[in-house]
Scaffold this active site. Structure first.
Site, short mmCIF file in Angstrom:
data_model
loop_
_atom_site.label_atom_id
_atom_site.label_comp_id
_atom_site.label_asym_id
_atom_site.label_seq_id
_atom_site.Cartn_x
_atom_site.Cartn_y
_atom_site.Cartn_z
N HIS A 1 -10.14 -7.17 -4.93
CA HIS A 1 -9.88 -6.11 -3.95
C HIS A 1 -10.28 -6.57 -2.56
O HIS A 1 -11.12 -7.45 -2.39
CB HIS A 1 -10.72 -4.88 -4.35
CG HIS A 1 -10.86 -3.83 -3.32
ND1 HIS A 1 -12.03 -3.63 -2.61
CD2 HIS A 1 -9.99 -2.91 -2.86
CE1 HIS A 1 -11.87 -2.62 -1.78
NE2 HIS A 1 -10.65 -2.16 -1.90
N LYS B 1 0.86 -1.18 0.00
CA LYS B 1 0.00 0.00 0.00
C LYS B 1 0.90 1.23 0.00
O LYS B 1 1.69 1.43 0.93
CB LYS B 1 -0.91 -0.01 1.25
CG LYS B 1 -1.78 1.22 1.38
CD LYS B 1 -2.72 1.40 0.19
CE LYS B 1 -3.92 0.48 0.28
NZ LYS B 1 -4.82 0.61 -0.89
MG MG Z 1 -6.58 -0.51 -4.23
#
Ligand code: MG
Length: 407
Positions: free
Chosen positions: A298, A167
């Site tokens: 996701h 991330k």
């Molecule tokens: Mg994403």
């Protein structure tokens, strides 16, 4: 098969203070469970996001669900006109139909095309957990490339992940690039890496980073939402040759037409929570194949019911060829009996029991529902609350805004 009751149960669970380009996760997060019961006493469960909007929509669906035939899902989907609420209810309906017929959910979706589903390690920059004893993994602060390598080592040692997703959009892009380089040094130059800055980079920055990645000896599967709009991705794709994935700009079927027209996206990240439930996810799988796009999966912060559902759905998706995302290794609370679902060598065995193959632990559900009732700040329910959480927690960052692109 008549549904006699629909129950909506919000719960709160602990979550580490993970960072992203919107801010920081709260250490308490909300999810919503739905439970349907048939006239014969069979129970089906589903799980979705925990924000007030979806709770209200689910509670408002009670009259439509009670008395319906569990097999007749499409009329419900049309009447509801709310893909997220429908996703949770459809999951519970498939679970109960599976139990009634002795079939696993993947069989109800057309049959599994794989016996095990691969997941990626979902690596986050983060602050230190306030209560390290309760952390499932990596309680320390991670705000540097070397600390991220240590975090990744824990994920790989504990669960055997072979794909690493970072991330991004948190530290400056060159530091995040260095993080990818360090991960490749540690886990091998052929270890598949992904970075997801959640739209925090400009097209110029993303182009520069992609060109530097090409010169480094690292394996990048795709760039996920590097820039902040559909058009920006179309511009970026003229400059870079890495596949571009999204869960931010293609979130419903109408968006696919625009993405194809603009040639802005290569990989759509599916999610049964808002693509019309497990069956809507299958529709998405078929649609991306029509346009020769890729599909992944996701994840938002979630509990065991969603983990089981994701495994059934991923098992049934013929076009899926990327390891799925999951936040599951980060959580230390769960609502299912026998938790946690095991991730071994990076894979989850697809359950073959009737329905989802998981049962709620009623005692834990009640405790976590009580926590939800007592808590005022359930941070990770919306991107707005993540920004507020970050601004509140960081006294010296009170004027911080989730402005994009940031770099
Ligand atoms: Mg994403």
């Amino acid at each position: 098969m008549e549904i006699r009751s629909l129950e909506v149960v919000p719960v709160a669970h602990r979550e580490p203070p993970l960072r992203n380009s919107w801010g920081a996760h709260s250490e308490l997060a909300a999810r919503t469970l739905v439970r349907v019961e048939t006239a014969d006493g069979l129970v089906g469960v589903g799980e979705t996001y925990g924000d007030d909007q979806v709770i209200t929509a689910l509670e408002g669906a009670t009259d439509l669900v009670e008395g319906m035939n569990a097999y007749e899902r499409t009329p419900l989907r049309l009447r509801l006109q709310d893909e997220m609420a429908y996703g949770a209810i459809e999951t519970a309906l498939l679970d109960v139909v599976g139990k009634a017929t002795g079939q696993p959910v993947h069989a109800l979706l057309g049959g599994k095309v794989r016996d095990e589903v691969e997941f990626s390690a979902y690596l986050f920059y983060k602050y230190a957990d306030s209560d390290p004893e309760t952390a499932a993994i990596c309680p320390r602060e991670v705000l540097s490339p070397d600390a991220m390598v240590e975090q990744a080592r824990q994920f790989v040692d504990k669960h055997g992940f072979e794909v690493l997703k970072l991330k991004g959009g948190v530290l400056d892009p060159d530091t995040e690039l260095r993080t990818l380089e360090r991960l490749a040094e540690e886990f091998g130059r052929r270890c598949p890496l992904r970075i997801d800055p959640n739209g925090a980079w400009s097209v110029e920055t993303a182009t520069r980073i992609a060109k530097r990645l090409r010169k480094m000896d690292v394996t990048v599967e795709f760039l996920e939402d590097p820039v902040p709009s559909m058009h920006a991705h179309a511009r970026l794709k003229r400059n870079v040759d890495y596949p571009i994935a999204t869960n931010m700009f293609v979130t419903e079927f109408d968006d696919i037409a625009t993405a194809v027209e603009l040639n802005s996206i290569d990989v759509i990240l599916s999610d049964h929570h808002y693509w019309g439930g497990p069956s809507g996810n299958m529709d998405l799988d078929h649609t991306v194949r029509t346009f020769d796009l890729g599909v992944g999966m996701h994840s938002n912060s979630h509990l065991g019911v969603s983990m089981a559902t994701m495994s059934h759905v991923a098992a049934a998706m013929p076009t899926l060829r990327y390891a799925c995302d999951t936040h599951y290794p980060w959580i230390s609370d769960d609502v299912i009996e026998g938790s946690p679902i095991e991730i071994s060598d990076g894979f989850v065995d697809v359950p073959d029991e009737p329905g989802l193959g998981v049962d709620l632990d009623d005692e834990r559900v009640e405790e976590m529902h009580e926590t939800w009732k007592e808590s005022e700040t359930l941070g990770y329910s919306s991107v707005g609350s993540m920004a507020a959480e970050y601004a509140d927690a960081m006294a010296d960052r009170g004027d911080w805004l989730p402005n994009k692109p940031r770099w």
